[in-house]
Write a protein that holds these residues in place. Structure first.
Motif, PDB file in Angstrom:
ATOM      1  N   ALA A  25      -5.602  13.283 -14.063  1.00 41.19           N
ATOM      2  CA  ALA A  25      -4.605  13.855 -14.973  1.00 41.19           C
ATOM      3  C   ALA A  25      -4.565  13.120 -16.304  1.00 41.19           C
ATOM      4  N   ALA A  29      -5.568  14.827 -19.936  1.00 37.46           N
ATOM      5  CA  ALA A  29      -4.609  14.849 -21.051  1.00 37.46           C
ATOM      6  C   ALA A  29      -5.155  14.123 -22.273  1.00 37.46           C
ATOM      7  N   ALA A  88      -0.434   8.910 -16.941  1.00 42.39           N
ATOM      8  CA  ALA A  88      -0.120   9.867 -15.869  1.00 42.39           C
ATOM      9  C   ALA A  88       0.500   9.086 -14.719  1.00 42.39           C
ATOM     10  N   ARG A 101      10.242   9.585 -18.558  1.00 38.79           N
ATOM     11  CA  ARG A 101       9.439   9.341 -19.764  1.00 38.79           C
ATOM     12  C   ARG A 101       9.935   8.091 -20.494  1.00 38.79           C
ATOM     13  N   GLU A 148       1.825   9.458 -24.669  1.00 35.94           N
ATOM     14  CA  GLU A 148       1.927  10.754 -24.007  1.00 35.94           C
ATOM     15  C   GLU A 148       2.059  10.524 -22.506  1.00 35.94           C
ATOM     16  N   SER A 149       3.063  11.125 -21.911  1.00 36.93           N
ATOM     17  CA  SER A 149       3.330  10.943 -20.483  1.00 36.93           C
ATOM     18  C   SER A 149       3.026  12.228 -19.727  1.00 36.93           C
ATOM     19  N   VAL A 150       2.289  12.094 -18.647  1.00 35.44           N
ATOM     20  CA  VAL A 150       2.006  13.206 -17.745  1.00 35.44           C
ATOM     21  C   VAL A 150       2.747  12.910 -16.450  1.00 35.44           C
TER      22      VAL A 150
END
Length: 205
Positions: A25, A29, A88, A101, A148-150
């Motif tokens: 993931a 991303a 992720a 987040r 950026e957080s998944v």
């Protein structure tokens, strides 16, 4: 050096399916480009760019996380500019996505400061890093990377940790990105300009 793509190498050897899922993931991303590391044809002067990945099963089952770091390395000064972090994370069921987040971002930034700046020092009698002049952290106004957080929601699992889990992979991801950019391995934190320059000087001609 195994001359393999770092993501493919991990996925080939990981046995934990939840860890493999976060690795995949994070790579997706980050628009991961499959290729060996270090970057072929990397320059040995000026600014070199690279990316690295790291992953962990935190505390044996208290969070599954993978992080991709993208950095610029100034090979003339040894300074590191972290441009982007893609994280992720599987912490089980997600009840508050914004809160998760916030935990991930806070943990990542705190441990970026540890990876690049913070160091306990001492002499033969006492600790010498005793105030903000001798113990260095990011100052106010430092350039914050894109984070950026998944979030992987696993509603059928037990709740696990978030902020600490994300922080544990920061130094490894940045260190791997430095290697990708320059071909130099640096294994002692913080990654100060002096240590980066020393590692660069040990590269084969």
């Amino acid at each position: 050096r195994v001359k393999a793509d770092p993501v493919a190498y991990r996925l080939r050897h990981l046995r934990d399916p939840r860890l493999g899922e976060v690795v995949g993931a994070a790579a997706k991303a980050a628009n991961w480009e499959a290729r060996p590391s270090p970057k072929p044809g990397a320059r040995k002067t000026g600014i070199a760019s690279g990316r690295g990945i790291a992953c962990v099963v935190y505390e044996g089952g208290n969070g599954w996380v993978a992080m991709v770091a993208e950095v610029d390395v100034n090979q003339d000064t040894g300074t590191i500019d972290v441009k982007r972090l893609v994280v992720a994370q599987d912490s089980g069921p997600i009840s508050n996505p914004d809160g998760m987040r916030n935990q991930i971002e806070g943990g990542a930034l705190h441990c970026m400061s540890l990876a690049l700046k913070e160091e306990l020092t001492w002499d033969d009698q006492k600790v010498t890093s005793v105030d903000w002049r001798t113990y260095h952290t990011f100052s106010l106004g430092f350039r914050v990377p894109v984070i950026e957080s998944v979030l992987i929601n696993r509603a059928d699992a037990e709740a696990a940790g978030a902020g600490e889990a994300a922080g544990t992979v920061v130094a490894a991801a940045i260190g791997n990105a430095i290697f990708d950019a320059t071909g130099a391995r640096i294994r002692q934190v913080p990654f100060t300009p002096e240590r980066v320059k020393a590692a660069l000087g040990l590269r084969p001609a």
